[in-house]
Design a protein around this motif. Sequence first.
Motif, short mmCIF file in Angstrom:
data_model
loop_
_atom_site.label_atom_id
_atom_site.label_comp_id
_atom_site.label_asym_id
_atom_site.label_seq_id
_atom_site.Cartn_x
_atom_site.Cartn_y
_atom_site.Cartn_z
N THR A 1 0.84 -1.19 0.00
CA THR A 1 0.00 0.00 0.00
C THR A 1 0.88 1.25 0.00
O THR A 1 2.09 1.17 0.18
CB THR A 1 -0.92 0.01 1.24
OG1 THR A 1 -0.11 -0.06 2.43
CG2 THR A 1 -1.88 -1.17 1.21
N TYR B 1 -3.75 4.28 4.52
CA TYR B 1 -3.07 3.81 3.32
C TYR B 1 -4.10 3.34 2.30
O TYR B 1 -5.23 3.00 2.65
CB TYR B 1 -2.12 2.66 3.65
CG TYR B 1 -1.01 3.04 4.61
CD1 TYR B 1 0.27 3.32 4.14
CD2 TYR B 1 -1.25 3.12 5.98
CE1 TYR B 1 1.28 3.68 5.01
CE2 TYR B 1 -0.24 3.48 6.86
CZ TYR B 1 1.02 3.76 6.37
OH TYR B 1 2.02 4.11 7.23
N ARG B 2 -3.69 3.30 1.06
CA ARG B 2 -4.52 2.77 -0.01
C ARG B 2 -3.72 1.74 -0.79
O ARG B 2 -2.49 1.83 -0.87
CB ARG B 2 -4.99 3.89 -0.96
CG ARG B 2 -5.92 4.90 -0.31
CD ARG B 2 -7.26 4.29 0.04
NE ARG B 2 -8.18 5.28 0.57
CZ ARG B 2 -8.29 5.61 1.85
NH1 ARG B 2 -7.50 5.05 2.74
NH2 ARG B 2 -9.17 6.51 2.25
N GLU B 3 -4.42 0.77 -1.35
CA GLU B 3 -3.75 -0.22 -2.19
C GLU B 3 -3.10 0.48 -3.38
O GLU B 3 -3.69 1.35 -4.00
CB GLU B 3 -4.75 -1.26 -2.69
CG GLU B 3 -5.36 -2.10 -1.58
CD GLU B 3 -6.49 -2.99 -2.09
OE1 GLU B 3 -6.82 -2.88 -3.28
OE2 GLU B 3 -7.04 -3.77 -1.29
N ARG B 4 -1.86 0.08 -3.68
CA ARG B 4 -1.20 0.63 -4.85
C ARG B 4 -1.87 0.11 -6.12
O ARG B 4 -2.24 -1.05 -6.20
CB ARG B 4 0.28 0.24 -4.88
CG ARG B 4 1.14 1.07 -3.95
CD ARG B 4 2.62 0.88 -4.27
NE ARG B 4 3.42 1.81 -3.49
CZ ARG B 4 3.95 1.53 -2.31
NH1 ARG B 4 3.76 0.33 -1.78
NH2 ARG B 4 4.67 2.42 -1.66
#
Length: 472
Positions: free
Chosen positions: A173, A359-362
Amino acid sequence: MTDQPTPDTDQPHDLIGIGIGPFNLSLAALAQGIPGHPHPLDTAFYEQRPAFHWHPGLLIDGASLQVPFLADLVTLADPTSPWTFLNYLRNRDRLFPFYFAERFHIQRAEYDAYCRWVTGQLPGLHFSHQIDAVRWNHRRALFEIDFTQLDHDGEAQALGRTHARHIALGVGTEPHVPEPLEPLVEADDIPVIHSADYLHHRQELLDAHHITVIGSGQSGAEIFLDLLRARPAGRENLHWLARTRAFAPMEYSKLGLEHFTPDYSRYFHALPETVRDELVPHQWQLHKGIDADTITAIHDELYRRTLHGGWPDTTLTPGVRVRAAGRTTHTRIELHLEHTQQNSRTRITTDAVVLATGYRERSLDRILGSLDPYLHRDTSGRPRIDDRFRLVLDPTVTGNIYVQNAERHTHGVGAPDLGLAAWRSATILNDLTGTNPYPLPERTAFTTFGLTPQGPGIPTHSPDLIPLAHNN
């Protein structure tokens, strides 16, 4: 410098992993010496960073994992593996001290040290390698992977190409900054940092007169507590803001934790897409709440500062969102706030901001751009992922691409949880080998999720229970 393979002539790997975080490290460990497998898998794992480090900016002294030490890289799939946390302790001659410490939840810094120990033992891990592109070579029926080897300064040193029958994506992430707060990170002369970089800027933050922490999760709570303990009584000058309706504890009841079992993962995966998308936001307290011990420690520290009269100079306000932000001077920032329940607005000025905004998933699109025509997507444009963690691809692509921690939309809140790492890695290896080297439990929860069983070992209901017809 490693030898670079010649395009189209190198010996293909059985599996290439992209990214070396805990999840792909778990896969790499379990792929070594697979039980009952006649030939060892030929694997290679690539990571852009020069070495393994797990959230180095958040290894706050005393901060603990939210999962038991059994949620290491391998134990819940193979407790006899040489890569268990207990074997790490034994290797470091720390097994008896750990035994007497009676700790079920270890410190984050210790988990990081354990993972770095494993990376030092495993073959086939290539750091300072940036993956540039992944293509499907129809002629060879292999994935073609281009990479750049980097020097110590992160500059390109050499180009390479290799091939693999299968790929495992573990790119992790990335820090998330909500749109209204994006101008803050561009203020170079004012300390405005994401929580991921907290320890790298801790002293700079402490030197600021007034500090604002934004975010109600575990990271925000730990950072607020660390700053609070470091500030003098009566001159704390701390503001803690959160969008959630309360500084809420993480759901940590025994039955609540069963949302992080393979049983729930299978149940969630079988739900319609619209139902899954509706469920995830409502389950935030399962993984975005605050550990009860941290909440207690914050309250204890605040209470201690009232013993001689007066209140600490702190403001803790939930139910608030930041509408906009900007500089007022070269050294100060103004935050425009809105209280969602009161429907009221105000402004505050501050000298430093910590964005504990998660966070965010890449996105997988950069790496898999050339494979886009073969990817099957859902109605929201996200990759479809099957129950064995494989991207759903066009049948002309005969290799598999497995994903790790990129499947919350298909597998639920357990996707980023360390406790499911070994189980997911074992599932991937069982599928990849076409055998069952890691027998997995048929049932993992006392809760029966849904009326229709989603896996072996899940009890069926009374034969008198007749499902009602429904419209999809």
